[in-house]
Design a protein around this motif. Structure first.
Motif, PDB file in Angstrom:
ATOM      1  N   THR A 160      53.208  92.861  97.970  1.00  0.00           N
ATOM      2  CA  THR A 160      53.993  91.696  98.383  1.00  0.00           C
ATOM      3  C   THR A 160      53.139  90.713  99.176  1.00  0.00           C
ATOM      4  O   THR A 160      53.177  89.501  98.932  1.00  0.00           O
ATOM      5  CB  THR A 160      55.200  92.133  99.231  1.00  0.00           C
ATOM      6  N   GLY A 161      52.368  91.232 100.117  1.00  0.00           N
ATOM      7  CA  GLY A 161      51.525  90.369 100.931  1.00  0.00           C
ATOM      8  C   GLY A 161      50.506  89.596 100.118  1.00  0.00           C
ATOM      9  O   GLY A 161      50.289  88.394 100.331  1.00  0.00           O
ATOM     10  N   VAL A 162      49.872  90.278  99.158  1.00  0.00           N
ATOM     11  CA  VAL A 162      48.874  89.623  98.303  1.00  0.00           C
ATOM     12  C   VAL A 162      49.518  88.523  97.470  1.00  0.00           C
ATOM     13  O   VAL A 162      48.984  87.409  97.352  1.00  0.00           O
ATOM     14  CB  VAL A 162      48.185  90.652  97.393  1.00  0.00           C
ATOM     15  N   ILE A 163      50.686  88.810  96.895  1.00  0.00           N
ATOM     16  CA  ILE A 163      51.372  87.814  96.057  1.00  0.00           C
ATOM     17  C   ILE A 163      51.769  86.592  96.882  1.00  0.00           C
ATOM     18  O   ILE A 163      51.619  85.444  96.438  1.00  0.00           O
ATOM     19  CB  ILE A 163      52.613  88.440  95.384  1.00  0.00           C
ATOM     20  N   VAL A 164      52.280  86.833  98.106  1.00  0.00           N
ATOM     21  CA  VAL A 164      52.697  85.716  98.966  1.00  0.00           C
ATOM     22  C   VAL A 164      51.506  84.823  99.304  1.00  0.00           C
ATOM     23  O   VAL A 164      51.600  83.588  99.231  1.00  0.00           O
ATOM     24  CB  VAL A 164      53.353  86.253 100.255  1.00  0.00           C
ATOM     25  N   VAL A 165      50.386  85.422  99.665  1.00  0.00           N
ATOM     26  CA  VAL A 165      49.201  84.630 100.020  1.00  0.00           C
ATOM     27  C   VAL A 165      48.685  83.859  98.798  1.00  0.00           C
ATOM     28  O   VAL A 165      48.268  82.694  98.926  1.00  0.00           O
ATOM     29  CB  VAL A 165      48.093  85.540 100.585  1.00  0.00           C
ATOM     30  N   MET A 166      48.733  84.469  97.625  1.00  0.00           N
ATOM     31  CA  MET A 166      48.255  83.808  96.409  1.00  0.00           C
ATOM     32  C   MET A 166      49.127  82.616  96.031  1.00  0.00           C
ATOM     33  O   MET A 166      48.634  81.588  95.570  1.00  0.00           O
ATOM     34  CB  MET A 166      48.220  84.805  95.242  1.00  0.00           C
ATOM     35  N   THR A 167      50.435  82.750  96.223  1.00  0.00           N
ATOM     36  CA  THR A 167      51.359  81.705  95.762  1.00  0.00           C
ATOM     37  C   THR A 167      51.646  80.638  96.816  1.00  0.00           C
ATOM     38  O   THR A 167      52.264  79.616  96.499  1.00  0.00           O
ATOM     39  CB  THR A 167      52.693  82.327  95.320  1.00  0.00           C
ATOM     40  N   LEU A 168      51.202  80.843  98.054  1.00  0.00           N
ATOM     41  CA  LEU A 168      51.502  79.887  99.118  1.00  0.00           C
ATOM     42  C   LEU A 168      51.037  78.464  98.801  1.00  0.00           C
ATOM     43  O   LEU A 168      51.826  77.519  98.966  1.00  0.00           O
ATOM     44  CB  LEU A 168      50.885  80.348 100.439  1.00  0.00           C
ATOM     45  N   PRO A 169      49.793  78.246  98.347  1.00  0.00           N
ATOM     46  CA  PRO A 169      49.371  76.864  98.056  1.00  0.00           C
ATOM     47  C   PRO A 169      50.248  76.186  97.010  1.00  0.00           C
ATOM     48  O   PRO A 169      50.576  74.997  97.142  1.00  0.00           O
ATOM     49  CB  PRO A 169      47.929  77.039  97.543  1.00  0.00           C
ATOM     50  N   MET A 170      50.651  76.947  95.979  1.00  0.00           N
ATOM     51  CA  MET A 170      51.497  76.372  94.937  1.00  0.00           C
ATOM     52  C   MET A 170      52.877  76.014  95.488  1.00  0.00           C
ATOM     53  O   MET A 170      53.417  74.931  95.202  1.00  0.00           O
ATOM     54  CB  MET A 170      51.643  77.354  93.768  1.00  0.00           C
TER      55      MET A 170
END
Length: 231
Positions: free
Chosen positions: A161-171
């Motif tokens: 979950t943490g990895v996905i959140v950090v990856m999608t934050l800029p978008m």
């Protein structure tokens, strides 16, 4: 006596290996300019899993040797209060504008994920574990165990979950036209817990403070609510 000495030596060796893996992961993260897929938590976990397959395939036994490190997660989580303290004037001024998003996000995130498993007819233990996916690891593992879930799986859900959140934050920030560190910090803390907070700290001190606040409030409230409802 010999047995106790053997256990002590094995625990010391595994703790040293963990520290070594973490040191290597920090170098890798720095060399990759903090790429989210090479986050120290992800790399350290991967390296440690490789070592367990080579040295000691019994993961439960290895985790027993690392009990001291797991215990330290609690004080480390409490330590996140420092950046929150530095931003107290800002937090007092915003009041409900900070607390309300944390509460809404903390409720919606786990329930939306749990509903998918529920309608798919997934095992109840997995459903209970999924409810803890957006609270920081120490809270998640203890709460999952209390609910009849799987503590180890809760940690995995937290990392993913943490990895996905950090990856999608800029978008997400681009789509919603969010440019402030306060909003980014709240999103990273509520949805991305520990990994998200570590990313927020890199953005700015203010983002780190808001992420720490969101992580702590969301973790405590969600853990208490889940324990009350299902415990």
């Amino acid at each position: 006596m010999d047995w106790a000495y053997t256990v002590f030596v094995e625990s010391a060796v595994w703790i040293c290996l963990l520290v070594l893996c973490y040191g290597i992961s920090l170098r890798i993260a720095s060399a990759s300019q903090q790429h989210v897929l090479l986050h120290p938590i992800v790399v350290t976990t991967t390296l440690l899993l490789v070592l367990t397959q080579i040295i000691e395939p019994d993961v439960a036994r290895v985790m027993g040797h690392l009990d001291l490190v797991q215990w330290l997660l609690g004080p480390l989580t409490v330590g996140l209060a420092l950046p929150v303290y530095k931003q107290l004037p800002v937090l007092r001024r915003m009041g409900i504008k900070v607390v309300l998003p944390i509460m809404v996000g903390g409720i919606f995130a786990p329930l939306s994920a749990w509903s998918v498993l529920y309608f798919l007819g997934t095992d109840v233990a997995w459903q209970m574990t999924m409810l803890t996916k957006s609270i920081t690891t120490p809270f998640a593992m203890d709460t999952a165990t209390m609910l009849g879930g799987i503590a180890g799986l809760a940690a995995v859900f937290n990392i993913v979950t943490g990895v996905i959140v950090v990856m999608t934050l800029p978008m997400v920030n681009h789509i919603l036209r969010i440019h402030g560190d306060q909003a980014s910090g709240l999103m990273l803390g509520v949805l991305g817990h520990g990994i998200g907070t570590s990313k927020a700290v890199l953005l700015s001190e203010q983002a780190g403070a808001f992420a720490s606040l969101a992580l702590c409030v969301n973790g405590v409230v969600t853990a208490m609510a889940l324990s009350f409802l299902f415990g």
